[in-house]
Design an enzyme around this catalytic site. Sequence first.
Site, PDB file in Angstrom:
ATOM      1  N   ASP A  36       6.800   2.027   1.383  1.00  0.00           N
ATOM      2  CA  ASP A  36       7.811   1.147   1.964  1.00  0.00           C
ATOM      3  C   ASP A  36       7.739  -0.213   1.263  1.00  0.00           C
ATOM      4  O   ASP A  36       7.165  -0.331   0.194  1.00  0.00           O
ATOM      5  CB  ASP A  36       7.596   1.002   3.481  1.00  0.00           C
ATOM      6  CG  ASP A  36       6.158   0.583   3.811  1.00  0.00           C
ATOM      7  OD1 ASP A  36       5.410   0.192   2.884  1.00  0.00           O
ATOM      8  OD2 ASP A  36       5.794   0.632   5.003  1.00  0.00           O
ATOM      9  N   ASP A  37       8.331  -1.233   1.860  1.00  0.00           N
ATOM     10  CA  ASP A  37       8.342  -2.535   1.196  1.00  0.00           C
ATOM     11  C   ASP A  37       7.171  -3.404   1.619  1.00  0.00           C
ATOM     12  O   ASP A  37       7.287  -4.623   1.725  1.00  0.00           O
ATOM     13  CB  ASP A  37       9.680  -3.244   1.456  1.00  0.00           C
ATOM     14  CG  ASP A  37      10.796  -2.505   0.746  1.00  0.00           C
ATOM     15  OD1 ASP A  37      10.542  -1.988  -0.358  1.00  0.00           O
ATOM     16  OD2 ASP A  37      11.895  -2.418   1.303  1.00  0.00           O
TER      17      ASP A  37
END
Length: 692
Positions: free
Chosen positions: A562-563
């Site tokens: 994910d980020d």
Amino acid sequence: TSDHLRHVDSMGTLPSGTGKISYLNAVILGDSLASEENDLVLPSPEFSSQALIPSSDKYIEMYRRSIVDPAGFWSEIASLFYWKQKWSDQVYSENMDVRKGPINIEWFKGGITNVCFNALDRNVQAGLGAKTAIYWEGNEPGQDGSLTYTDLLERVCQLANYLKDIGVGKGDAVVIYLPMLMELPIAMLACARIAAVHSVVFAGFSAESLAQRITDCKPKAVITCNAVCRGSKVIHLKDIVDTALVESAKNGVSVDVCLTYENQSAMKRETTNWMEGRDAWWQDTVPKFPTTCDVEWVDAEDPLFLLYTSGSTGKPKGVLHTTGGFMVYTATTFKYAFDYKLSDIYWCTADCGWITGHSYVTYGPLLNGATVIVFEGAPNYPDPGRCWDIVDKYKVTLFYTAPTLVRSLMREGNEYVTRYSRKSLRVLGSVGEPINPSAWRWFFNVVGDSRCPISDTWWQTETGGFMITPLPGAWPLKPGSATFPFFGVQPVIVDDKGTELEGECSGYLCVKSSWPGAFRTLYGDHERYETTYFKPFPGYYFSGDGCSRDKDGYHWLTGRVDDVINVSGHRIGSAEVESALVSHPQCAEAAVVGVEHEVKGQAIYAFVTLVEGVPYSEELRKSLVATVRNQIGAFAAPDNIHWAPGLPKTRSGKIMRRILRKIASRQLDELGDTSTLADPSVVDQLIALRDC
Ligand code: PRX
């Protein structure tokens, strides 16, 4: 049964290796250096014969039981602790499937206990009163101190009485913003004793981040110290707290008490800013209270603490852990993953501001009656030999650290290590990010003299304790692999569609069914808890990590999918850095990605679009970096600011980070399809500006 259990069942035993594991490259610990990528590093017969889990057979037997009969397995272990009242017949209940209703996890519900009592009183009653609980080592060599279990219990009781006196009671939050002084675990345990919910904020966070956390959990008190020395720098923590309290008051949250420890080696009280009526010196007040304090007995599912962590979007999330499951899980994982014996001296280099310091500086070890080292200083101060100096000074047997520290010390050369004996070391540990095989081998060969197994423990703030970890003595290790799941943990690797992959595979790492140490919610936002962790792959807890499993069933963590960016093992949300950057008056837009970094694992790389007409300048670059430092903390400062006339966006306005990651890591021939961009020419402009 899980794929892993099926796999485990089909495997052979050690050391004959009749099953699927190939022993072609195997080396026995202590016999030879670990050198090749595919090395299998076998525990030595001497190590295995004394180990708690001496063989893969034993692991398989216990793992099998933990999956087939979790209630029986965990209640036997939980019975080793003190419960004022035993839990109900149902050892656990769970719903981890969003399709079946709200996510709900409970362990040992109805059981009445207290974690502080189990960590301190129970150990004193068992005869460990005179044993050293904590050795404290200060920033300067020669500054040190220690507390026995009896001393620690008395100090904790005094603080617990003080907190009760100022009106802190069951369920009230207390924010702790302290460096690694003994007072930090003391404060955590004092809260646990009176059933207050501690929320430790890492003392490297800025005033703004601290204010955000105070505003969210509305504490009755904040505990801090006036200043701390980190290496050769002095940091005025009390000033940061003062600023944060002004900020949180603007948000409607005012805190009545700020208990301040006078950290004399860093700063005298006379020069400390003070607010009469609100601020109190720890040394003037706490020691006046009695050294005994009744325990507040709580339900196993009552909250123990909140710890804020970063996600890929939005503001930090308050991860909530409860009492019984966390206690049982951290103590048990600690014991087995480090092959803990009562004679061990244990040092975890993590700060109590992160989950590692909660589970494996404070709770897990002290619940086992262990002697732990609390180190206030920096590992490279006064020189890069400091860690090994401390190892020799206290005869450390179990040493647990992060790959980033291993890599930074590796760069300084072997001399700093080999000038110390390190003879006491028995087991090494790694946590926070994947450990690359070359750092693993250096840690193993040089630091551990090819004698000490490495427990590469994969877990998260959310999981409370180790999830995938070697058990030294049981399995051959592979440099860079976290190996196999802990008891009761069923990891699964799924594809995009959430289908479980079998055998050798690679995909998203999820967990099927609950374990006692699992977090129960995000404070004040159960919906976000469900959306972030349980909706992506219904039926599973989604970790946010990528993982592959090799032909022998070993797990290899590949980093966040994910980020979330992992800088030196610190978890940072790209959205948080972006929002700090856009708060700068000259920044119009920002997009942040992680790039590989030799020492830190990942570094922050920011693409910044300036307000129309503002020219690029070195000064502006510095001021943007300073904004992030001030809003989050120094550890989140971007290493690179890349000027961006525009950002690559899809026609619907979504920033394509995949492309930004490739530009940031200079993989320009791997940009992929850019034709779906609203304006593909943006990419060429970015490439042209990459070295500006
Ligand atoms: O990406 C994984 C990485 O750290 C993340 C969790 O960060 P945090 O909640 O701050 O907890 C850190 C200490 C437990 C994970 O999602 N991570 C942690 N340990 C490992 C790891 N990645 C690979 N190998 C590990 N041993």
